[in-house]
Design an enzyme around this catalytic site. Structure first.
Site, short mmCIF file in Angstrom:
data_model
loop_
_atom_site.label_atom_id
_atom_site.label_comp_id
_atom_site.label_asym_id
_atom_site.label_seq_id
_atom_site.Cartn_x
_atom_site.Cartn_y
_atom_site.Cartn_z
N ASP A 55 -5.25 -6.08 2.25
CA ASP A 55 -4.89 -4.89 3.02
C ASP A 55 -4.05 -4.01 2.09
OD1 ASP A 55 -4.19 -3.05 4.91
OD2 ASP A 55 -3.65 -4.54 6.43
N ASP A 104 -9.53 0.58 3.45
CA ASP A 104 -8.37 -0.04 2.79
C ASP A 104 -8.24 -1.53 3.10
OD1 ASP A 104 -7.63 0.01 5.42
OD2 ASP A 104 -5.66 0.90 5.09
N GLU A 105 -9.30 -2.17 3.52
CA GLU A 105 -9.20 -3.55 3.97
C GLU A 105 -10.52 -4.29 3.73
OE1 GLU A 105 -8.48 -5.29 8.13
OE2 GLU A 105 -7.21 -3.53 8.00
#
Length: 439
Positions: free
Chosen positions: A5, A100-101
DNA sequence: TCTGGGGTCCTAGGACCC
DNA sequence: TCTGGGGTCCTAGGACCC
């Protein structure tokens, strides 16, 4: 399983690219009157700015000198691509969850899966990410399942690294508030609190029947399993999109049907463009509207054939809007297409519908006659139905596979001028099918 | 100057079909 | 001459995620 993350991602990219922002509160999101916060840097979080908060509220909380930025998604995408590539060096099984993950199946990468082994691996990964992105950091969690990896990455933000050793799952899980489980949002949390469930341990004490009664069949069974750290969800590297949509909240509520119809045309154009770019079409057109009082509704219609034609999408959405009405004013409109498939049937068919249904010319710009701007380039490629071909690979034409022994080539003009459709027989010399697949 | 935008999944009722 | 029973498709809404 590994979960990564990236920390305050949009804000971190801004601080990387603009040194003057480093160490200062940065808020990225909608900067208009009705905007909300997408990401607050940790400096801004110290003042109480949070994701999903209205930007107006964040402005009240943050001191003078706070940067409020609209966002540069191309830059975020590029940085994300760099990180995802580093993850793919670790394993062929990488599942991006968002920009973003991501999850990584380390077992599929043939790694030493001991606690020491994965700890070293994660240290190296974090260092490579920081170096390749110019200082963006990420929090990593590693565990025996997606659940435990995600819990782990959440435990030590920012710039964290948590390995949950096999066997210690319940020890880690049970003291945590239920809201840390994916799928427990405000509504479920409120219901759980009513029956005395605050922690994951409390949840594990409930019977399956209780949870199904409380949260429904699928969700209840899911909670029952997660509370026991039972999670066999696999990493799925390539999820196919199920819908494509565009929506917009207006600066001021809109009532005028002509104005709203033009908004629909513009949104249908964007949706159609994205459908074409990804070579899919959809059968169900959905109009979303939010009224002045924030009540939200959707109206949808399923067409006989899939389409990617902005005019047909717009005409359908316009009809749905006329039926729903604009009383009191609308703060948001959205246009979406779902029921996606990989081929485009019948732009000729779409023309028929548009031509056959009342006021077509009133809706159409005067110069709507399709323009062939370029003949297809002499082809050196083999095309066949279902093949994924990008626009730039062959110049002016689009190829659509139909799986029925023919291929539709669409000649595209500038973005605003849809071209005519030409259907080619399998033996058309344009296709140069040296070795036609078995259609 | 309350409440974005892009998605996914689930549920439930009615229509329809065999 | 009380009321079947699955299955699928469509529509609408809700919860949730980042």
């Amino acid at each position: 399983m590994l979960h990564l993350d990236l920390d305050a991602f949009f804000a971190a990219v801004e601080q990387r690219d603009k040194p003057s922002l480093r160490g200062r509160p940065v808020v990225v999101g909608g900067v208009g009157g009705r905007g909300v916060v997408a990401t607050a840097s940790y400096e801004a979080r110290a003042y109480g700015a949070r994701s999903a908060m209205s930007t107006a509220e964040a402005r009240k909380r943050c001191p003078p000198g706070t940067a409020f930025l609209g966002g540069r998604f191309a830059a975020y995408r590029r940085t994300s691509d760099v990180v995802m590539a580093l993850l793919r060096d670790l394993s062929p099984l990488v599942e991006p969850v968002s920009i973003d993950e991501a999850y990584v199946d380390l077992a599929a990468g043939g790694h030493d899966l001991s606690v020491d082994g994965v700890t070293e691996l994660a240290r190296g990964l974090k260092a490579r990410i920081a170096e390749a992105t110019g200082g963006v950091t990420g929090s990593v969690g590693i565990g025996s399942s997606k659940l435990m990896a995600k819990i782990g990455s959440d435990l030590q933000k920012p710039d964290g690294l948590v390995v949950v050793p096999p066997g210690s799952e319940l020890e880690v899980l049970h003291p945590l508030p239920v809201t840390r489980l994916g799928g427990v949002g405000p509504a479920t949390a409120a219901r759980l609190h009513q029956v005395g469930v605050k922690t994951v341990g409390d949840l594990a004490a409930k019977s399956l029947a209780d949870l199904v009664a409380l949260a429904g069949k699928a969700h209840g069974a899911g909670l029952y399993a997660l509370a026991r750290a039972e999670d066999d969800r696999a990493v799925v590297p390539d999820r196919e999109a199920k819908s494509v949509s565009h929506e917009e909240t207006f600066e001021r509520d809109l009532t005028d049907l002509d104005v709203l119809n033009r908004e629909i045309d513009s949104m249908a154009g964007r949706v159609g463009e994205r459908l074409r770019r990804t070579a899919v079409s959809g059968r169900t057109v959905t109009l979303k509207l939010r009224r002045y009082d924030f009540t939200t509704m959707t109206r949808s219609q399923t067409l006989a054939q899939p389409t990617d034609d902005p005019r047909l999408i717009a005409a359908t959405a316009r009809r749905l809007l006329a039926e729903a009405g604009t009383q009191g004013g609308l703060r948001l409109l959205g246009v979406g297409v779902s029921g996606l498939s990989v081929f485009a049937q019948g732009d000729l068919f779409a023309e028929d519908i548009l031509a056959g249904e009342g006021e077509p010319s009133a809706d159409e710009p005067a110069d709507a006659e399709p323009a062939v701007l370029a003949e297809p380039p002499p082809t050196e490629r083999l095309w066949w139905p279902g093949q994924d071909v990008r626009h730039e690979e062959f110049g002016a034409g689009w190829v659509w596979g139909r799986g029925l022994g023919r291929v539709t080539v669409r000649f595209e003009g500038p973005r605003t001028a849809p071209g005519p459709v030409r259907t080619l027989a399998a033996d058309d010399p344009l296709l140069q099918l040296a070795d036609p697949p078995d259609w």
